[in-house]
Write a protein that holds these residues in place. Structure first.
Motif, short mmCIF file in Angstrom:
data_model
loop_
_atom_site.label_atom_id
_atom_site.label_comp_id
_atom_site.label_asym_id
_atom_site.label_seq_id
_atom_site.Cartn_x
_atom_site.Cartn_y
_atom_site.Cartn_z
N ALA A 56 0.82 -1.20 0.00
CA ALA A 56 0.00 0.00 0.00
C ALA A 56 0.86 1.26 0.00
CB ALA A 56 -0.93 -0.01 1.21
N SER A 57 1.96 1.23 0.76
CA SER A 57 2.89 2.36 0.77
C SER A 57 4.22 1.86 0.26
CB SER A 57 3.03 2.91 2.20
OG SER A 57 3.95 3.99 2.23
N GLU A 58 4.40 1.92 -1.07
CA GLU A 58 5.55 1.30 -1.72
C GLU A 58 6.82 2.09 -1.42
OE1 GLU A 58 6.34 -0.67 -6.13
OE2 GLU A 58 4.43 0.28 -5.63
N ASN A 80 5.27 0.66 11.87
CA ASN A 80 4.60 1.01 10.62
C ASN A 80 5.62 1.08 9.50
OD1 ASN A 80 5.88 3.57 10.72
ND2 ASN A 80 4.17 4.48 11.84
N SER A 81 5.16 1.38 8.29
CA SER A 81 6.05 1.34 7.13
C SER A 81 7.20 2.34 7.25
CB SER A 81 5.25 1.60 5.85
OG SER A 81 4.58 2.83 5.91
N ARG A 82 6.91 3.54 7.71
CA ARG A 82 7.97 4.55 7.86
C ARG A 82 8.99 4.10 8.90
NH1 ARG A 82 9.00 8.16 11.45
NH2 ARG A 82 6.99 7.83 12.48
N THR A 125 5.16 -4.36 4.14
CA THR A 125 5.39 -2.98 3.71
C THR A 125 6.40 -2.88 2.58
OG1 THR A 125 7.22 -2.58 5.27
CG2 THR A 125 4.97 -2.23 6.09
N SER A 146 -2.53 -6.11 -1.52
CA SER A 146 -1.41 -5.78 -2.42
C SER A 146 -1.56 -6.45 -3.77
CB SER A 146 -0.07 -6.17 -1.77
OG SER A 146 0.03 -7.58 -1.64
#
Length: 300
Positions: free
Chosen positions: A46-48, A180-182, A216, A294
């Motif tokens: 979702a957050s590539e 999370n992704s970050r 992620t 995804s």
């Protein structure tokens, strides 16, 4: 006698299916179909994250597939490695099929009038490394075990493949669960490296990063960074057409209707063209499973 034979069987076969718990089977037909029954495809988190190569997955990470992966990784159900490796091999093939849509037309050295670029070597499966503490706690390296099974499956079906375990951690990282992704990208930034001599091993091959799961994409993006850094400019780079390392070239592309076919005409006498320089191939990644969302087809 019946009790003795049953106890001996329990030493060889798992007590229950790794996916649903059906007794006396490694993986029941229904769970095997959930793992390998669908056509593997391209997935996009979702957050590539930046630098993430094209990733292909065999199945959504849910229900029986999730249970089987966790049974293999966390509960030591090592007999599942074969089925998981077969699923991973399917994802690898999906990435390789994209390479075969590229045609090179024209002449350059031995590629004169070629209708397809010959494979530059075996498929090199590069497993994402587990943290040393995790390997000690589990008693095995699940991704490497699955990668070995996938390479064996690829060879069995006619594709030259081997595992190249050249990635390692150069610093400790925190447990990724709960991040999370970050936070995962920050946690992994600069954490992986290619071992001494690994860059030479990867040069000229079709490199596929492999993992059991992508969420992620932060881990695969960091692994890709390490591989690209080790193989030098152009090594494992992105793109749909083959390019030539250390060589200036001129080209013309024709995009046609159909499955993303690209036809590129290379000039023979491009300045600086090094005789014998092999084409570089796009870095790819393959996993057993990915988050269900995804797999959405038209993600921007």
């Amino acid at each position: 006698m019946r009790g003795w034979w049953q106890d001996l069987t329990d030493l060889v076969l798992p007590a229950e299916c790794g996916g649903c718990g059906t007794p006396r089977t490694v993986l029941c037909p229904e769970c095997r179909a959930a793992l390998s029954g669908a056509v593997p495809g391209r997935v996009r988190p979702a957050s590539e994250p930046p630098g993430l190569p094209a990733v292909y997955a065999a199945a959504p990470y849910a229900d029986e597939v999730r249970a089987a992966l966790l049974a293999h990784k966390e509960r030591g159900a090592l007999a599942l490695a074969g089925a998981l490796g077969a699923a991973l091999a399917g994802a690898v093939r999906a990435g390789l099929r994209e390479h075969r849509t590229v045609r090179v037309v024209g002449s350059w050295s031995d590629l004169a009038d070629a209708e397809g670029v010959p494979a530059p070597g075996p498929v090199l499966l590069v497993p994402v490394p587990s943290a040393p503490w995790a390997v000690r706690a589990r008693g095995h390296d699940p991704v490497r075990r699955i990668a070995l099974a996938a390479a064996a499956e690829l060879r069995r079906t006619g594709t030259s493949a081997r595992v190249a375990p050249v990635l390692g951690q150069r610093r400790a990282v925190a447990d990724q669960s709960g991040l999370n992704s970050r936070q995962r990208r920050a946690n992994l930034a600069g954490a992986l490296e290619v071992t001494a001599g690994g860059g030479r091993l990867l040069a000229g091959g079709r490199v596929v990063l492999v993992d059991d799961l992508v969420t992620t994409g932060a881990t695969l993006a960091e692994a890709a960074r390490a591989v690209r850094e080790a193989t030098g400019p152009g090594g494992g780079g992105e793109g749909t057409a083959a390019v030539y390392r250390r060589a200036a070239w001129e080209g013309r592309e024709e995009r046609t209707a159909g499955p993303r076919e690209v036809r590129t005409r290379w000039t023979r006498d491009a300045p600086g063209m090094a005789q014998g320089t092999a084409p570089t191939w796009p870095l790819r990644a393959a996993v057993v499973a990915a988050a269900p969302d995804s797999f959405e087809k038209n993600r921007n």
